[in-house]
Design a protein around this motif. Structure first.
Motif, PDB file in Angstrom:
ATOM      1  N   LEU A 136       0.719  -1.273   0.185  1.00  0.00           N
ATOM      2  CA  LEU A 136      -0.033   0.072  -0.186  1.00  0.00           C
ATOM      3  C   LEU A 136       0.863   1.124   0.067  1.00  0.00           C
ATOM      4  O   LEU A 136       1.935   1.475   0.647  1.00  0.00           O
ATOM      5  N   LEU A 137       0.524   2.425  -0.783  1.00  0.00           N
ATOM      6  CA  LEU A 137       0.966   3.600  -0.451  1.00  0.00           C
ATOM      7  C   LEU A 137      -0.082   4.477  -0.115  1.00  0.00           C
ATOM      8  O   LEU A 137      -0.838   5.009  -1.108  1.00  0.00           O
ATOM      9  N   GLN A 138       0.202   5.173   0.883  1.00  0.00           N
ATOM     10  CA  GLN A 138      -0.683   6.178   1.282  1.00  0.00           C
ATOM     11  C   GLN A 138      -0.222   7.563   0.809  1.00  0.00           C
ATOM     12  O   GLN A 138       1.113   7.796   1.422  1.00  0.00           O
ATOM     13  N   MET A 139      -0.772   8.597   0.284  1.00  0.00           N
ATOM     14  CA  MET A 139      -0.202   9.742  -0.258  1.00  0.00           C
ATOM     15  C   MET A 139      -0.965  10.852   0.189  1.00  0.00           C
ATOM     16  O   MET A 139      -2.197  10.753  -0.171  1.00  0.00           O
ATOM     17  N   ASN A 140      -0.370  11.765   1.057  1.00  0.00           N
ATOM     18  CA  ASN A 140      -1.093  12.750   1.565  1.00  0.00           C
ATOM     19  C   ASN A 140      -0.541  14.046   1.165  1.00  0.00           C
ATOM     20  O   ASN A 140       0.540  14.239   0.285  1.00  0.00           O
ATOM     21  N   SER A 141      -1.268  15.199   1.132  1.00  0.00           N
ATOM     22  CA  SER A 141      -0.939  16.582   0.684  1.00  0.00           C
ATOM     23  C   SER A 141      -0.568  16.395  -0.721  1.00  0.00           C
ATOM     24  O   SER A 141       0.713  17.062  -1.197  1.00  0.00           O
ATOM     25  N   LEU A 142      -1.262  16.022  -1.609  1.00  0.00           N
ATOM     26  CA  LEU A 142      -0.913  15.808  -2.796  1.00  0.00           C
ATOM     27  C   LEU A 142      -0.834  17.154  -3.706  1.00  0.00           C
ATOM     28  O   LEU A 142      -1.637  18.143  -3.547  1.00  0.00           O
ATOM     29  N   LYS A 143       0.210  17.165  -4.771  1.00  0.00           N
ATOM     30  CA  LYS A 143       0.381  18.157  -5.563  1.00  0.00           C
ATOM     31  C   LYS A 143       0.203  18.025  -6.856  1.00  0.00           C
ATOM     32  O   LYS A 143       0.397  16.843  -7.285  1.00  0.00           O
ATOM     33  N   PRO A 144      -0.077  18.823  -7.794  1.00  0.00           N
ATOM     34  CA  PRO A 144      -0.138  18.671  -9.098  1.00  0.00           C
ATOM     35  C   PRO A 144       1.112  18.091  -9.731  1.00  0.00           C
ATOM     36  O   PRO A 144       0.830  17.063 -10.703  1.00  0.00           O
ATOM     37  N   ASP A 145       2.193  18.419  -9.146  1.00  0.00           N
ATOM     38  CA  ASP A 145       3.355  17.753  -9.550  1.00  0.00           C
ATOM     39  C   ASP A 145       3.475  16.172  -9.457  1.00  0.00           C
ATOM     40  O   ASP A 145       4.505  15.296  -9.943  1.00  0.00           O
ATOM     41  N   ASP A 146       2.515  15.527  -8.671  1.00  0.00           N
ATOM     42  CA  ASP A 146       2.293  14.200  -8.332  1.00  0.00           C
ATOM     43  C   ASP A 146       1.510  13.524  -9.523  1.00  0.00           C
ATOM     44  O   ASP A 146       1.666  12.243  -9.378  1.00  0.00           O
ATOM     45  N   THR A 147       1.053  14.315 -10.363  1.00  0.00           N
ATOM     46  CA  THR A 147       0.173  13.346 -11.242  1.00  0.00           C
ATOM     47  C   THR A 147       1.086  12.620 -12.330  1.00  0.00           C
ATOM     48  O   THR A 147       2.182  13.570 -12.786  1.00  0.00           O
ATOM     49  N   ALA A 148       0.712  11.619 -12.497  1.00  0.00           N
ATOM     50  CA  ALA A 148       1.685  10.505 -13.351  1.00  0.00           C
ATOM     51  C   ALA A 148       0.700   9.212 -13.149  1.00  0.00           C
ATOM     52  O   ALA A 148      -0.105   8.963 -12.485  1.00  0.00           O
ATOM     53  N   VAL A 149       1.216   8.269 -13.955  1.00  0.00           N
ATOM     54  CA  VAL A 149       1.001   7.083 -13.861  1.00  0.00           C
ATOM     55  C   VAL A 149       1.738   6.257 -12.876  1.00  0.00           C
ATOM     56  O   VAL A 149       3.009   6.162 -13.165  1.00  0.00           O
ATOM     57  N   TYR A 150       1.224   5.646 -11.984  1.00  0.00           N
ATOM     58  CA  TYR A 150       1.885   4.909 -10.854  1.00  0.00           C
ATOM     59  C   TYR A 150       1.766   3.423 -10.923  1.00  0.00           C
ATOM     60  O   TYR A 150       0.765   2.807 -11.297  1.00  0.00           O
ATOM     61  N   TYR A 151       3.104   2.633 -11.073  1.00  0.00           N
ATOM     62  CA  TYR A 151       3.286   1.539 -11.285  1.00  0.00           C
ATOM     63  C   TYR A 151       3.835   0.557  -9.927  1.00  0.00           C
ATOM     64  O   TYR A 151       4.835   0.956  -9.237  1.00  0.00           O
ATOM     65  N   CYS A 152       3.155  -0.333  -9.845  1.00  0.00           N
ATOM     66  CA  CYS A 152       3.596  -1.270  -8.861  1.00  0.00           C
ATOM     67  C   CYS A 152       4.730  -2.193  -9.310  1.00  0.00           C
ATOM     68  O   CYS A 152       4.926  -2.464 -10.467  1.00  0.00           O
ATOM     69  N   TYR A 153       5.798  -2.393  -8.335  1.00  0.00           N
ATOM     70  CA  TYR A 153       6.963  -3.178  -8.922  1.00  0.00           C
ATOM     71  C   TYR A 153       7.328  -4.012  -7.766  1.00  0.00           C
ATOM     72  O   TYR A 153       7.262  -4.062  -6.540  1.00  0.00           O
ATOM     73  N   GLY A 154       7.629  -5.267  -8.188  1.00  0.00           N
ATOM     74  CA  GLY A 154       7.729  -6.478  -7.266  1.00  0.00           C
ATOM     75  C   GLY A 154       9.267  -6.847  -7.707  1.00  0.00           C
ATOM     76  O   GLY A 154       9.491  -7.386  -9.025  1.00  0.00           O
ATOM     77  N   GLU A 155      10.248  -6.859  -6.828  1.00  0.00           N
ATOM     78  CA  GLU A 155      11.667  -7.099  -7.084  1.00  0.00           C
ATOM     79  C   GLU A 155      11.991  -8.511  -6.529  1.00  0.00           C
ATOM     80  O   GLU A 155      11.561  -8.806  -5.573  1.00  0.00           O
ATOM     81  N   GLY A 156      12.639  -9.362  -7.430  1.00  0.00           N
ATOM     82  CA  GLY A 156      12.928 -10.802  -6.619  1.00  0.00           C
ATOM     83  C   GLY A 156      12.063 -11.672  -6.408  1.00  0.00           C
ATOM     84  O   GLY A 156      12.223 -12.184  -5.420  1.00  0.00           O
ATOM     85  N   ILE A 157      10.922 -11.768  -7.133  1.00  0.00           N
ATOM     86  CA  ILE A 157       9.840 -12.553  -6.647  1.00  0.00           C
ATOM     87  C   ILE A 157      10.194 -14.037  -7.039  1.00  0.00           C
ATOM     88  O   ILE A 157      10.513 -14.298  -8.253  1.00  0.00           O
ATOM     89  N   ARG A 158       9.809 -15.139  -6.115  1.00  0.00           N
ATOM     90  CA  ARG A 158      10.136 -16.356  -6.402  1.00  0.00           C
ATOM     91  C   ARG A 158       8.812 -16.885  -6.282  1.00  0.00           C
ATOM     92  O   ARG A 158       8.014 -16.888  -5.306  1.00  0.00           O
ATOM     93  N   ARG A 159       8.550 -17.920  -7.158  1.00  0.00           N
ATOM     94  CA  ARG A 159       7.281 -18.441  -7.121  1.00  0.00           C
ATOM     95  C   ARG A 159       7.446 -19.873  -6.447  1.00  0.00           C
ATOM     96  O   ARG A 159       6.357 -20.578  -5.874  1.00  0.00           O
ATOM     97  N   CYS A 160       8.792 -20.363  -6.219  1.00  0.00           N
ATOM     98  CA  CYS A 160       8.823 -21.456  -5.318  1.00  0.00           C
ATOM     99  C   CYS A 160      10.239 -21.432  -4.726  1.00  0.00           C
ATOM    100  O   CYS A 160      11.074 -20.366  -5.187  1.00  0.00           O
ATOM    101  N   VAL A 161      10.723 -22.231  -3.648  1.00  0.00           N
ATOM    102  CA  VAL A 161      11.870 -22.105  -3.180  1.00  0.00           C
ATOM    103  C   VAL A 161      13.126 -22.464  -4.152  1.00  0.00           C
ATOM    104  O   VAL A 161      14.234 -21.816  -3.697  1.00  0.00           O
ATOM    105  N   VAL A 162      13.054 -23.111  -5.036  1.00  0.00           N
ATOM    106  CA  VAL A 162      14.157 -23.394  -5.784  1.00  0.00           C
ATOM    107  C   VAL A 162      13.905 -22.432  -7.215  1.00  0.00           C
ATOM    108  O   VAL A 162      14.650 -22.673  -8.241  1.00  0.00           O
ATOM    109  N   CYS A 163      12.736 -21.687  -7.372  1.00  0.00           N
ATOM    110  CA  CYS A 163      12.775 -21.052  -8.415  1.00  0.00           C
ATOM    111  C   CYS A 163      13.531 -19.885  -8.701  1.00  0.00           C
ATOM    112  O   CYS A 163      13.941 -19.370  -7.468  1.00  0.00           O
TER     113      CYS A 163
END
Length: 122
Positions: free
Chosen positions: A79-106
């Motif tokens: 979750l990303l809680q953003m407060n006091s938003l500004k016009p400069d915050d206008t953008a497309v926001y992308y979620c990113y997952g780094e180093g995701i393993r689907r199994c212990v040996v994957c």
């Protein structure tokens, strides 16, 4: 297959708040870090905030003090809680997952969500 699905974007007035949510679907064993990037028109994609599996966080200077990132490892959500938003915050926001393993040996790999639009009006 792992998918990152974002929600919570929209139109908000300057000074308002938004909470972005990202849920990872599919079978996931572990992930190193999860976070949010954003890309405004004509600009490069930039880091907004990231949280590691251990709970360490890092924020872009532009959102520091106005944003809070949290994750639930059991539910594979961030979750990303953003407060006091500004016009400069206008953008497309992308979620990113780094180093995701689907199994212990994957092999780990990185994933991106499809993006959610955040528009802040002045």
């Amino acid at each position: 297959q792992v998918q990152l699905v974002e929600s919570g974007g929209g139109l908000v007035q300057a000074g308002g708040s938004l909470r972005l949510s990202c849920a990872a679907s599919g079978s996931i064993f572990s992930s190193n870090a999860m976070g949010w990037y954003r890309q405004a028109p004509g600009k490069q994609r930039e880091l907004v905030a990231v949280v590691t599996s251990g709970g360490s966080t890092n924020y872009a200077d532009s959102v520091k003090g106005r944003s809070t990132i949290t994750r639930d490892n059991a539910k594979n959500t961030v979750l990303l809680q953003m407060n006091s938003l500004k016009p400069d915050d206008t953008a497309v926001y992308y979620c990113y997952g780094e180093g995701i393993r689907r199994c212990v040996v994957c092999n780990p790999r990185d994933y991106w969500g499809q993006g959610t639009q955040v528009t802040v009006s002045s």
